[in-house]
Design a protein around this motif. Structure first.
Motif, mmCIF file in Angstrom:
data_model
loop_
_atom_site.group_PDB
_atom_site.id
_atom_site.type_symbol
_atom_site.label_atom_id
_atom_site.label_comp_id
_atom_site.label_asym_id
_atom_site.label_seq_id
_atom_site.Cartn_x
_atom_site.Cartn_y
_atom_site.Cartn_z
ATOM 1 N N PRO A 3 -30.386 0.684 13.544
ATOM 2 C CA PRO A 3 -29.418 1.682 14.016
ATOM 3 C C PRO A 3 -28.388 1.080 14.962
ATOM 4 C CG PRO A 3 -31.490 1.912 15.204
ATOM 5 C CD PRO A 3 -31.714 0.856 14.147
ATOM 6 N N TYR A 4 -27.319 1.803 15.175
ATOM 7 C CA TYR A 4 -26.270 1.356 16.102
ATOM 8 C C TYR A 4 -26.831 1.151 17.505
ATOM 9 C CZ TYR A 4 -22.124 1.540 19.072
ATOM 10 O OH TYR A 4 -21.164 1.264 20.019
ATOM 11 N N ALA A 5 -27.784 1.980 17.892
ATOM 12 C CA ALA A 5 -28.357 1.873 19.232
ATOM 13 C C ALA A 5 -29.103 0.559 19.440
ATOM 14 C CB ALA A 5 -29.304 3.045 19.501
ATOM 15 N N HIS A 6 -29.493 -0.092 18.336
ATOM 16 C CA HIS A 6 -30.246 -1.348 18.441
ATOM 17 C C HIS A 6 -29.257 -2.498 18.514
ATOM 18 C CE1 HIS A 6 -33.744 -3.887 18.140
ATOM 19 N NE2 HIS A 6 -33.223 -4.544 17.133
ATOM 20 N N VAL A 44 -36.280 -17.548 2.652
ATOM 21 C CA VAL A 44 -35.864 -16.871 1.425
ATOM 22 C C VAL A 44 -35.926 -15.355 1.591
ATOM 23 C CG1 VAL A 44 -36.372 -16.548 -1.022
ATOM 24 C CG2 VAL A 44 -36.647 -18.817 0.033
ATOM 25 N N PHE A 45 -34.847 -14.688 1.198
ATOM 26 C CA PHE A 45 -34.782 -13.228 1.199
ATOM 27 C C PHE A 45 -34.583 -12.760 -0.246
ATOM 28 C CE2 PHE A 45 -33.728 -14.544 5.413
ATOM 29 C CZ PHE A 45 -34.227 -13.559 6.251
ATOM 30 N N PHE A 46 -35.462 -11.845 -0.678
ATOM 31 C CA PHE A 46 -35.405 -11.388 -2.064
ATOM 32 C C PHE A 46 -35.811 -9.922 -2.154
ATOM 33 C CE2 PHE A 46 -37.685 -10.726 -6.157
ATOM 34 C CZ PHE A 46 -36.610 -10.896 -7.026
ATOM 35 N N ASN A 47 -34.966 -9.138 -2.824
ATOM 36 C CA ASN A 47 -35.302 -7.766 -3.194
ATOM 37 C C ASN A 47 -35.638 -6.891 -1.988
ATOM 38 O OD1 ASN A 47 -35.561 -5.709 -5.090
ATOM 39 N ND2 ASN A 47 -37.728 -6.128 -5.479
ATOM 40 N N ASN A 48 -35.002 -7.154 -0.853
ATOM 41 C CA ASN A 48 -35.173 -6.289 0.308
ATOM 42 C C ASN A 48 -34.156 -5.150 0.281
ATOM 43 O OD1 ASN A 48 -37.168 -7.926 2.048
ATOM 44 N ND2 ASN A 48 -35.579 -9.439 1.542
ATOM 45 N N THR A 49 -34.481 -4.066 0.946
ATOM 46 C CA THR A 49 -33.540 -2.968 1.144
ATOM 47 C C THR A 49 -33.118 -2.992 2.606
ATOM 48 O OG1 THR A 49 -34.612 -1.625 -0.558
ATOM 49 C CG2 THR A 49 -33.183 -0.484 1.001
ATOM 50 N N LEU A 50 -31.882 -3.426 2.849
ATOM 51 C CA LEU A 50 -31.396 -3.654 4.202
ATOM 52 C C LEU A 50 -30.206 -2.742 4.464
ATOM 53 C CD1 LEU A 50 -31.405 -7.575 4.108
ATOM 54 C CD2 LEU A 50 -33.293 -6.047 4.752
ATOM 55 N N LYS A 51 -30.237 -2.054 5.604
ATOM 56 C CA LYS A 51 -29.157 -1.140 5.952
ATOM 57 C C LYS A 51 -28.797 -1.287 7.426
ATOM 58 C CE LYS A 51 -30.258 2.340 2.434
ATOM 59 N NZ LYS A 51 -28.974 2.181 1.696
ATOM 60 N N LYS A 52 -27.501 -1.092 7.724
ATOM 61 C CA LYS A 52 -27.005 -1.212 9.088
ATOM 62 C C LYS A 52 -26.099 -0.037 9.424
ATOM 63 C CE LYS A 52 -26.042 -2.680 13.127
ATOM 64 N NZ LYS A 52 -27.060 -2.470 14.186
ATOM 65 N N GLN A 53 -26.300 0.513 10.630
ATOM 66 C CA GLN A 53 -25.433 1.562 11.149
ATOM 67 C C GLN A 53 -24.475 0.951 12.167
ATOM 68 O OE1 GLN A 53 -27.067 4.419 14.000
ATOM 69 N NE2 GLN A 53 -26.231 6.106 12.777
ATOM 70 N N LEU A 54 -23.197 1.169 11.990
ATOM 71 C CA LEU A 54 -22.180 0.620 12.889
ATOM 72 C C LEU A 54 -21.306 1.731 13.450
ATOM 73 C CD1 LEU A 54 -21.015 -2.496 10.810
ATOM 74 C CD2 LEU A 54 -22.286 -2.556 12.970
ATOM 75 N N GLY A 55 -20.741 1.493 14.625
ATOM 76 C CA GLY A 55 -19.729 2.392 15.171
ATOM 77 C C GLY A 55 -20.251 3.399 16.162
ATOM 78 N N ILE A 81 -23.842 6.388 16.884
ATOM 79 C CA ILE A 81 -25.190 6.799 16.470
ATOM 80 C C ILE A 81 -25.145 7.865 15.384
ATOM 81 C CG2 ILE A 81 -26.219 6.187 18.687
ATOM 82 C CD1 ILE A 81 -26.171 9.178 19.401
ATOM 83 N N TYR A 82 -23.950 8.388 15.098
ATOM 84 C CA TYR A 82 -23.801 9.415 14.064
ATOM 85 C C TYR A 82 -23.235 8.849 12.761
ATOM 86 C CZ TYR A 82 -24.151 12.149 18.340
ATOM 87 O OH TYR A 82 -24.568 12.657 19.553
ATOM 88 N N SER A 83 -22.911 7.566 12.752
ATOM 89 C CA SER A 83 -22.312 6.958 11.563
ATOM 90 C C SER A 83 -23.340 6.814 10.444
ATOM 91 C CB SER A 83 -21.742 5.585 11.905
ATOM 92 O OG SER A 83 -20.748 5.673 12.894
ATOM 93 N N PRO A 84 -22.886 6.813 9.203
ATOM 94 C CA PRO A 84 -23.822 6.580 8.095
ATOM 95 C C PRO A 84 -24.275 5.125 8.062
ATOM 96 C CG PRO A 84 -21.562 6.667 7.285
ATOM 97 C CD PRO A 84 -21.503 7.044 8.738
#
Length: 322
Positions: free
Chosen positions: A193-196, A241-252, A254-257
């Motif tokens: 999350p953005y807070a992190h 090695v990174f493979f087939n992970n689901t990685l997501k980041k929130q920017l901007g 705490i309400y951003s997608p």
């Protein structure tokens, strides 16, 4: 020298108390010396036990400085520690708000760390705290764990041959430096999350090298650039090695997608490799000095990440995914 002086001060207080002599001045000296004591690597247990001896010598926490010692002990206390360990396991543990690291290794091999739920720590501040930490760990499995509100999941200090699979984290997969190499991260779910982020901090703020926080965001992957990590261990090593992970980041805000990050289910990303050998991540041919603000560059094509290989399987580690 400071540690031996602290032990001497502690013995002085205990001796004077046993002789029914005043201890206030000696207790003040003891508290001051203990608070200035910085635990050296490998001496954390000694430091904690010495702190407990300070509490015993003070006979409680009425003295304001002794209350600070008690708070320091809470911040330094880890949950589960593997040191010089082999063939160990942690399974099904639910941990909440430990002092610093909920699970940490220092020289360990053939561990199985599976199905644990780890939530928060009191101390996630500078000097390297609040990690789900794999330091000097080899040929071990971290699978099916869930963590929330920790600082990082880390491999560091020569950690190698480990597999991190099927975990759910809201903190980064962190290659923390010290030539960690040949580790595999696959189908993990990481949403940061953005807070992190480093600057979202009120106390004990900064990095492992005790520098102040920067204004970057922690993305789902962190890689130790040599010029940054030399303060504590040096660059990350090859073939993480990174493979087939689901990685997501929130920017901007705490309400951003949340946005996808480095998601290509069939592509194998080998960090620290170009042309089959180690290559520091670079931008325009110049090695990056810090991962901060360089998280979104494309390092493929001889710039430090080999992404030429694809694989249609769900896992490189398992022949069958349950």
């Amino acid at each position: 020298m400071l540690s031996s002086n602290t032990v001497t001060a502690c013995l002085t207080v205990l001796s004077r108390r046993a002789a029914h002599q005043p201890v206030d001045d000696d207790l003040a000296v003891l508290v001051d010396r203990y608070q200035r004591l910085v635990p050296a690597p490998g001496l954390t247990v000694f430091s904690v036990r010495l702190g407990l001896s300070v509490l015993d010598a003070a006979e409680g926490t009425e003295h304001p400085g002794v209350r600070d010692v008690a708070a320091t002990l809470i911040q330094r206390a880890h949950g589960i520690v593997f040191k010089w360990a082999v063939n160990g396991f942690v399974r099904g543990v639910h941990g909440e708000m430990v002092g610093s690291h909920p699970i940490v290794t220092e020289e360990a091999k053939n561990l199985t760390v599976t199905g644990n739920h780890l939530e928060g720590s009191w101390n996630k501040g500078k000097g390297g705290n609040g990690y789900f930490r794999g330091s000097r760990v080899w040929d071990s499995l971290y699978a099916g764990n869930t963590t929330r509100d920790l600082r990082h999941f880390t491999f560091q200090w020569s950690a190698s041959g480990n597999v991190v699979i099927g975990n759910s984290f809201d903190s980064d997969l962190n290659l923390h430096g010290g030539w960690e190499r040949n580790n595999l991260f696959e189908p993990n779910h990481v949403s940061t999350p953005y807070a992190h982020r480093p600057a979202n901090c009120k106390d004990n703020c900064g990095d492992e090298g005790n520098s102040g926080p920067d204004n970057s965001n922690w993305f789902p992957i962190w890689w130790a650039a040599g010029l940054k990590a030399v303060k504590w261990s040096g660059s990350s090593g090859p073939n993480n090695v990174f493979f087939n992970n689901t990685l997501k980041k929130q920017l901007g805000t705490i309400y951003s997608p949340y946005s996808d990050y480095c998601n290509d289910p069939n592509r194998v990303f080998r960090f620290g490799v170009s042309g089959g050998s180690f290559h520091h991540l670079d931008v325009g041919g110049a090695p990056i000095s810090d991962w901060a603000h360089n998280e979104q560059h494309n390092y493929s094509g001889a710039h430090g990440i080999d992404s030429t290989q694809t694989d249609g399987a769900e896992s490189l580690f398992l022949s069958t995914v349950p």
